[in-house]
Design a protein around this motif. Structure first.
Motif, PDB file in Angstrom:
ATOM      1  N   TYR A 155       0.825  -1.212   0.000  1.00 54.73           N
ATOM      2  CA  TYR A 155       0.000   0.000   0.000  1.00 54.73           C
ATOM      3  C   TYR A 155       0.857   1.259   0.000  1.00 54.73           C
ATOM      4  O   TYR A 155       0.488   2.278  -0.581  1.00 54.73           O
ATOM      5  N   GLY A 156       2.002   1.187   0.688  1.00 56.26           N
ATOM      6  CA  GLY A 156       2.889   2.349   0.763  1.00 56.26           C
ATOM      7  C   GLY A 156       3.364   2.783  -0.610  1.00 56.26           C
ATOM      8  O   GLY A 156       3.425   3.986  -0.916  1.00 56.26           O
ATOM      9  N   VAL A 157       3.708   1.812  -1.463  1.00 53.15           N
ATOM     10  CA  VAL A 157       4.149   2.142  -2.816  1.00 53.15           C
ATOM     11  C   VAL A 157       3.014   2.805  -3.597  1.00 53.15           C
ATOM     12  O   VAL A 157       3.222   3.789  -4.322  1.00 53.15           O
ATOM     13  N   LEU A 158       1.794   2.280  -3.454  1.00 53.93           N
ATOM     14  CA  LEU A 158       0.650   2.861  -4.160  1.00 53.93           C
ATOM     15  C   LEU A 158       0.366   4.282  -3.669  1.00 53.93           C
ATOM     16  O   LEU A 158       0.053   5.180  -4.460  1.00 53.93           O
ATOM     17  N   GLN A 159       0.485   4.491  -2.360  1.00 50.33           N
ATOM     18  CA  GLN A 159       0.255   5.842  -1.808  1.00 50.33           C
ATOM     19  C   GLN A 159       1.318   6.820  -2.292  1.00 50.33           C
ATOM     20  O   GLN A 159       1.015   7.974  -2.627  1.00 50.33           O
ATOM     21  N   ASP A 160       2.577   6.358  -2.346  1.00 48.57           N
ATOM     22  CA  ASP A 160       3.655   7.216  -2.849  1.00 48.57           C
ATOM     23  C   ASP A 160       3.428   7.571  -4.306  1.00 48.57           C
ATOM     24  O   ASP A 160       3.689   8.704  -4.743  1.00 48.57           O
ATOM     25  N   THR A 161       2.918   6.594  -5.068  1.00 51.98           N
ATOM     26  CA  THR A 161       2.622   6.842  -6.483  1.00 51.98           C
ATOM     27  C   THR A 161       1.542   7.907  -6.608  1.00 51.98           C
ATOM     28  O   THR A 161       1.650   8.847  -7.418  1.00 51.98           O
ATOM     29  N   ASP A 162       0.505   7.769  -5.798  1.00 48.89           N
ATOM     30  CA  ASP A 162      -0.599   8.719  -5.835  1.00 48.89           C
ATOM     31  C   ASP A 162      -0.133  10.124  -5.445  1.00 48.89           C
ATOM     32  O   ASP A 162      -0.531  11.126  -6.037  1.00 48.89           O
ATOM     33  N   ARG A 163       0.752  10.176  -4.440  1.00 48.14           N
ATOM     34  CA  ARG A 163       1.265  11.472  -3.978  1.00 48.14           C
ATOM     35  C   ARG A 163       2.135  12.145  -5.041  1.00 48.14           C
ATOM     36  O   ARG A 163       2.045  13.354  -5.256  1.00 48.14           O
ATOM     37  N   GLN A 164       2.954  11.340  -5.693  1.00 50.15           N
ATOM     38  CA  GLN A 164       3.936  11.901  -6.623  1.00 50.15           C
ATOM     39  C   GLN A 164       3.345  12.199  -8.000  1.00 50.15           C
ATOM     40  O   GLN A 164       3.691  13.203  -8.621  1.00 50.15           O
TER      41      GLN A 164
END
Length: 227
Positions: A155-164
């Motif tokens: 989930y952390g990778v997906l959240q970072d993707t969404d943020r960036q």
């Protein structure tokens, strides 16, 4: 023998299709006298009634292979005039609790509807999938904690993707399928439902996604990996 041999058997090694019932036991009238179905025939009868003569998947614990499932195959194949009984058999390994067998007498029986009061359902699913279905699984606090961390990592990778990147375009199905195939995810599941290996493929995809973020690639490719 675990149970006394039925005196009406022609051979002690035979399994029973129809058991004679004494007056105090449950029973029904039949051409063979008052009695009740044997243990194995119950399952074959239910399978035939609800799934048809031949069905795809029959599951159960490893301890049911002999004598239960072998006898089901014997009677089911005969009743079907030689046709297959079930196409695939999947026998799961045993679940232990902190290295002890789950038992009502010990008081360590876990029920999912109780567990979800304390642990997210997806963490429970991840924990159960973390071992191959035919392998034993020991249910511990450490297993649940590791399952939470594994999900957080994805989930952390997906959240970072969404943020960036922000909102990603719709993922192209063919590209999603290619990434799954290239990661080995599909191959793992086709290998007798090898879920631990499939999880490794998901982590590889997550690492790949994080690497792509650093390179600022085409957002359509990012969308496919995220999907």
């Amino acid at each position: 023998a675990r149970v006394a041999v039925d005196a009406h058997k022609k051979n002690p090694a035979d399994f029973v299709l129809w058991k004679r019932s004494s007056p105090e036991e449950p029973g029904w009238e039949s051409p063979w006298g008052r009695g009740r179905p044997g243990w194995h025939i119950e399952c074959s009868a239910m399978s035939a009634a609800y799934l048809g003569e031949v069905f795809d998947i029959h599951g159960g614990g490893l301890d049911l292979i002999f004598p239960h499932h072998e006898n089901e195959i014997a009677q089911g194949t005969c009743a079907n005039h030689g046709k297959a009984y079930a196409r695939y058999w999947m026998h799961n390994g045993f679940l232990t609790i902190e290295a002890e067998k789950m038992s009502k007498s010990i008081g360590n029986v876990l029920l999912v509807h109780d567990l979800v009061e304390q642990v997210p359902g997806e963490a429970i699913r991840w924990a159960l999938l973390s071992a191959h279905y035919r392998a034993p699984l020991d249910w511990t606090a450490a297993l649940i904690e590791q399952s939470r961390k594994s999900l957080d990592r994805l989930y952390g990778v997906l959240q970072d993707t969404d943020r960036q990147v922000g909102a990603l375009p719709a993922a192209d199905e063919a590209t999603v399928a290619r990434h799954l195939r290239d990661s080995g995810f599909d191959e793992a599941l086709l290998d007798d439902l090898n879920t631990p290996r499939a999880m490794s493929a998901l982590f590889a995809l997550a690492d790949g996604l994080r690497g792509q973020l650093m390179l600022r690639p085409d957002s359509r490719d990012l969308a496919a990996i995220a999907a």
